[in-house]
Design a protein around this motif. Structure first.
Motif, PDB file in Angstrom:
ATOM      1  N   TYR A 169       0.853  -1.180   0.000  1.00  7.64           N
ATOM      2  CA  TYR A 169       0.000   0.000   0.000  1.00  7.64           C
ATOM      3  C   TYR A 169       0.890   1.232   0.000  1.00  7.64           C
ATOM      4  CZ  TYR A 169       1.174   0.002   4.958  1.00  7.64           C
ATOM      5  OH  TYR A 169       1.854  -0.004   6.139  1.00  7.64           O
ATOM      6  N   PHE A 193       0.317   5.026   1.594  1.00  7.85           N
ATOM      7  CA  PHE A 193      -0.558   5.970   2.289  1.00  7.85           C
ATOM      8  C   PHE A 193      -0.538   7.340   1.614  1.00  7.85           C
ATOM      9  CE2 PHE A 193      -0.960   9.304   5.601  1.00  7.85           C
ATOM     10  CZ  PHE A 193      -2.311   9.150   5.848  1.00  7.85           C
ATOM     11  N   GLN A 234      -2.431   7.108  -1.444  1.00  4.87           N
ATOM     12  CA  GLN A 234      -3.768   6.628  -1.096  1.00  4.87           C
ATOM     13  C   GLN A 234      -4.245   5.466  -1.967  1.00  4.87           C
ATOM     14  OE1 GLN A 234      -6.095  10.248  -0.994  1.00  4.87           O
ATOM     15  NE2 GLN A 234      -5.056  10.928   0.845  1.00  4.87           N
ATOM     16  N   GLU A 249      -5.973  -2.907   5.567  1.00  2.00           N
ATOM     17  CA  GLU A 249      -5.208  -1.817   4.951  1.00  2.00           C
ATOM     18  C   GLU A 249      -5.773  -0.456   5.343  1.00  2.00           C
ATOM     19  OE1 GLU A 249      -2.463  -2.857   3.851  1.00  2.00           O
ATOM     20  OE2 GLU A 249      -3.069  -4.943   3.690  1.00  2.00           O
ATOM     21  N   HIS A 270      -4.614   0.591   8.688  1.00  3.57           N
ATOM     22  CA  HIS A 270      -3.260   1.162   8.606  1.00  3.57           C
ATOM     23  C   HIS A 270      -3.324   2.638   8.218  1.00  3.57           C
ATOM     24  CE1 HIS A 270      -1.620  -2.698   9.229  1.00  3.57           C
ATOM     25  NE2 HIS A 270      -1.297  -3.041   8.000  1.00  3.57           N
ATOM     26  N   PHE A 271      -4.137   2.963   7.228  1.00  7.63           N
ATOM     27  CA  PHE A 271      -4.246   4.355   6.786  1.00  7.63           C
ATOM     28  C   PHE A 271      -4.749   5.246   7.925  1.00  7.63           C
ATOM     29  CE2 PHE A 271      -4.577   4.017   1.855  1.00  7.63           C
ATOM     30  CZ  PHE A 271      -3.451   3.221   1.834  1.00  7.63           C
ATOM     31  N   TYR A 279      -1.871   5.838  10.313  1.00  9.63           N
ATOM     32  CA  TYR A 279      -0.914   6.817   9.782  1.00  9.63           C
ATOM     33  C   TYR A 279      -1.448   8.244   9.892  1.00  9.63           C
ATOM     34  CZ  TYR A 279       2.096   3.225   7.709  1.00  9.63           C
ATOM     35  OH  TYR A 279       2.942   2.173   7.506  1.00  9.63           O
TER      36      TYR A 279
END
Length: 163
Positions: free
Chosen positions: A58, A60, A63, A83, A86-87, A90
Motif C-alpha cells: 500500500y 498511504f 492513497q 489496509e 493502517h491508513f 498513519y
C-alpha cells in the motif's frame, strides 16, 4: 511473461463480486471505526488495485493499496479493512507514537492493532486477521487491554509502554 489472468471477463466478474461484498460492510465498517477511535476515516477516496502477489502493499501518501485477487471473496473485505486501518493509524496516531518509539516499533504497533478486526468487527467482517508471528505477543497484550476497557486511546498508550 504471460499474464496469469488475461481474460478480461474474469477480472470484471471478480471486480463486480468484490464491489458487492464490500458494499455489504463498508458503511458499517467506517461507522464502527469512528466509534472505536473517536475519529472519522481521514481520506475521501482510496484506490484498490488487484494483485496476485501474496503480500498486499500500500501507499498511504498516494492513497492506494493492493486487493488480493485469489483470496476467497468473503475474506477480501477483512483484507481491505486491514489496509484501511493502517491508513487510519498513519493519519491520526503515527506522529504521536513516534514521539515515544522508533519507526520500526511504530510499524509493529500499526500491525498489531489489526487484531481489532477480529475483536471489534467480527459481526461485519470474517475474523481472519492473524497478523505476523513477530507481533503476536503485542497483539495478545492489546487484545487483553481491549477486552477490559474498549478504549482505543488506551490501546495506543499500552502499545507504547509494552513495546
Amino acid at each position: 511473461i504471460a499474464p496469469i489472468y488475461d481474460d478480461k471477463q474474469i477480472i470484471a466478474n471478480r471486480l463486480k463480486d468484490l464491489a458487492a461484498v464490500w458494499s455489504l460492510v463498508s458503511d458499517k465498517f467506517f461507522v464502527r471505526l469512528q466509534e472505536i477511535t473517536g475519529k472519522p476515516f481521514p481520506i475521501q477516496q482510496v484506490t484498490g488495485y488487484f494483485t496476485t502477489a501474496p503480500r498486499l502493499s500500500y501507499n498511504f501518501t498516494e492513497q492506494w493499496f493492493f486487493v488480493p485477487f485469489r483470496t476467497p471473496i468473503l475474506l477480501v473485505p477483512t483484507k481491505i479493512a486491514h489496509e484501511l486501518l493502517h491508513f487510519h493509524y498513519y493519519a491520526y496516531d503515527e506522529k504521536d507514537v513516534l514521539a515515544h518509539v522508533t519507526k520500526e516499533q511504530s510499524e509493529n504497533i500499526k500491525e498489531a492493532l489489526t487484531f481489532l478486526l477480529n475483536e471489534a468487527f467480527s459481526d461485519i467482517l470474517v475474523p481472519c486477521d492473524k497478523g505476523y508471528d513477530k507481533h503476536q505477543k503485542l497483539r495478545t497484550h492489546l487484545q487483553t487491554v481491549w477486552q477490559k476497557n474498549k478504549s482505543y486511546d488506551e490501546l495506543i498508550n499500552e502499545a507504547i509502554k509494552f513495546i
